[in-house]
Design a protein around this motif. Structure first.
Motif, PDB file in Angstrom:
ATOM      1  N   MET A 113       0.828  -1.199   0.000  1.00 46.83           N
ATOM      2  CA  MET A 113       0.000   0.000   0.000  1.00 46.83           C
ATOM      3  C   MET A 113       0.869   1.259   0.000  1.00 46.83           C
ATOM      4  O   MET A 113       0.572   2.219  -0.706  1.00 46.83           O
ATOM      5  N   GLN A 114       1.949   1.246   0.782  1.00 47.77           N
ATOM      6  CA  GLN A 114       2.831   2.409   0.841  1.00 47.77           C
ATOM      7  C   GLN A 114       3.573   2.611  -0.487  1.00 47.77           C
ATOM      8  O   GLN A 114       3.692   3.738  -0.972  1.00 47.77           O
ATOM      9  N   LEU A 115       4.061   1.530  -1.070  1.00 50.09           N
ATOM     10  CA  LEU A 115       4.748   1.627  -2.357  1.00 50.09           C
ATOM     11  C   LEU A 115       3.815   2.196  -3.427  1.00 50.09           C
ATOM     12  O   LEU A 115       4.213   3.047  -4.230  1.00 50.09           O
ATOM     13  N   LYS A 116       2.582   1.713  -3.448  1.00 58.34           N
ATOM     14  CA  LYS A 116       1.619   2.183  -4.444  1.00 58.34           C
ATOM     15  C   LYS A 116       1.266   3.649  -4.212  1.00 58.34           C
ATOM     16  O   LYS A 116       1.130   4.415  -5.179  1.00 58.34           O
ATOM     17  N   LYS A 117       1.146   4.035  -2.964  1.00 57.53           N
ATOM     18  CA  LYS A 117       0.880   5.437  -2.646  1.00 57.53           C
ATOM     19  C   LYS A 117       2.035   6.316  -3.132  1.00 57.53           C
ATOM     20  O   LYS A 117       1.819   7.365  -3.737  1.00 57.53           O
ATOM     21  N   ASN A 118       3.267   5.879  -2.880  1.00 56.59           N
ATOM     22  CA  ASN A 118       4.440   6.622  -3.338  1.00 56.59           C
ATOM     23  C   ASN A 118       4.485   6.703  -4.864  1.00 56.59           C
ATOM     24  O   ASN A 118       4.752   7.760  -5.435  1.00 56.59           O
ATOM     25  N   PHE A 119       4.228   5.584  -5.521  1.00 60.80           N
ATOM     26  CA  PHE A 119       4.239   5.538  -6.980  1.00 60.80           C
ATOM     27  C   PHE A 119       3.225   6.522  -7.544  1.00 60.80           C
ATOM     28  O   PHE A 119       3.523   7.310  -8.436  1.00 60.80           O
ATOM     29  N   GLU A 120       2.010   6.469  -7.014  1.00 58.14           N
ATOM     30  CA  GLU A 120       0.939   7.313  -7.532  1.00 58.14           C
ATOM     31  C   GLU A 120       1.191   8.790  -7.257  1.00 58.14           C
ATOM     32  O   GLU A 120       0.798   9.643  -8.057  1.00 58.14           O
ATOM     33  N   ALA A 121       1.851   9.109  -6.165  1.00 58.13           N
ATOM     34  CA  ALA A 121       2.167  10.503  -5.870  1.00 58.13           C
ATOM     35  C   ALA A 121       3.139  11.076  -6.894  1.00 58.13           C
ATOM     36  O   ALA A 121       3.084  12.258  -7.231  1.00 58.13           O
ATOM     37  N   ILE A 122       4.001  10.227  -7.427  1.00 60.45           N
ATOM     38  CA  ILE A 122       5.003  10.675  -8.397  1.00 60.45           C
ATOM     39  C   ILE A 122       4.500  10.538  -9.834  1.00 60.45           C
ATOM     40  O   ILE A 122       4.649  11.459 -10.638  1.00 60.45           O
ATOM     41  N   TYR A 123       3.893   9.395 -10.164  1.00 59.97           N
ATOM     42  CA  TYR A 123       3.601   9.055 -11.561  1.00 59.97           C
ATOM     43  C   TYR A 123       2.118   9.029 -11.925  1.00 59.97           C
ATOM     44  O   TYR A 123       1.782   8.861 -13.085  1.00 59.97           O
ATOM     45  N   GLY A 124       1.233   9.137 -10.963  1.00 59.33           N
ATOM     46  CA  GLY A 124      -0.187   9.087 -11.266  1.00 59.33           C
ATOM     47  C   GLY A 124      -0.770   7.716 -10.975  1.00 59.33           C
ATOM     48  O   GLY A 124      -0.090   6.835 -10.453  1.00 59.33           O
ATOM     49  N   PRO A 125      -2.043   7.525 -11.310  1.00 58.90           N
ATOM     50  CA  PRO A 125      -2.765   6.299 -10.953  1.00 58.90           C
ATOM     51  C   PRO A 125      -2.086   5.030 -11.450  1.00 58.90           C
ATOM     52  O   PRO A 125      -1.591   4.969 -12.571  1.00 58.90           O
ATOM     53  N   LEU A 126      -2.083   4.032 -10.602  1.00 60.14           N
ATOM     54  CA  LEU A 126      -1.523   2.729 -10.931  1.00 60.14           C
ATOM     55  C   LEU A 126      -2.614   1.799 -11.442  1.00 60.14           C
ATOM     56  O   LEU A 126      -2.368   0.942 -12.278  1.00 60.14           O
ATOM     57  N   THR A 127      -3.820   1.980 -10.939  1.00 60.08           N
ATOM     58  CA  THR A 127      -4.969   1.195 -11.382  1.00 60.08           C
ATOM     59  C   THR A 127      -6.154   2.133 -11.553  1.00 60.08           C
ATOM     60  O   THR A 127      -6.096   3.298 -11.179  1.00 60.08           O
ATOM     61  N   SER A 128      -7.233   1.595 -12.090  1.00 59.84           N
ATOM     62  CA  SER A 128      -8.429   2.400 -12.294  1.00 59.84           C
ATOM     63  C   SER A 128      -9.623   1.699 -11.662  1.00 59.84           C
ATOM     64  O   SER A 128      -9.459   0.753 -10.916  1.00 59.84           O
ATOM     65  N   PHE A 129     -10.806   2.175 -11.965  1.00 60.21           N
ATOM     66  CA  PHE A 129     -12.058   1.597 -11.492  1.00 60.21           C
ATOM     67  C   PHE A 129     -12.180   1.628  -9.976  1.00 60.21           C
ATOM     68  O   PHE A 129     -12.549   0.650  -9.345  1.00 60.21           O
ATOM     69  N   GLY A 130     -11.821   2.772  -9.377  1.00 61.40           N
ATOM     70  CA  GLY A 130     -12.047   2.966  -7.963  1.00 61.40           C
ATOM     71  C   GLY A 130     -10.949   2.513  -7.036  1.00 61.40           C
ATOM     72  O   GLY A 130     -11.098   2.581  -5.825  1.00 61.40           O
ATOM     73  N   TYR A 131      -9.823   2.056  -7.557  1.00 63.64           N
ATOM     74  CA  TYR A 131      -8.735   1.617  -6.701  1.00 63.64           C
ATOM     75  C   TYR A 131      -7.682   2.695  -6.479  1.00 63.64           C
ATOM     76  O   TYR A 131      -6.851   2.571  -5.606  1.00 63.64           O
TER      77      TYR A 131
END
Length: 86
Positions: free
Chosen positions: A50-68
């Motif tokens: 969850m933390q890695l994905k949060k970091n990724f999305e803060a830098i590069y934008g959404p990692l997944t779609s459809f409400g995730y």
């Protein structure tokens, strides 16, 4: 398609590795539901993912779609490359 930097690829690889561990632990726990150590490890990796994905999305934008994943303004989901294109 835009070029990706090394940090993008490294972070995406780490997310994939952590999520692989989560999947394997999930399968193990299906047959060993009382293994407290495995459950603790599973929860640790879920938190890390969850933390890695949060970091990724803060830098590069959404990692997944459809409400995730949240999207900044403007809508970023359309921006390639998508994680599976790298």
């Amino acid at each position: 398609m835009k070029q990706t930097d090394e940090q993008y690829r490294d972070l995406l690889l780490e997310i994939q590795q952590v999520d692989f561990v989560i999947i394997e632990l999930n399968l193990y726990l299906n047959t060993h539901p009382h293994d407290h150590a495995a459950i603790a490890q599973y929860n640790e990796y879920v938190q890390r993912s969850m933390q890695l994905k949060k970091n990724f999305e803060a830098i590069y934008g959404p990692l997944t779609s459809f409400g995730y994943s949240y999207s900044p303004i403007p809508w970023k989901w359309k921006d390639a490359p998508w994680p599976w294109q790298v």
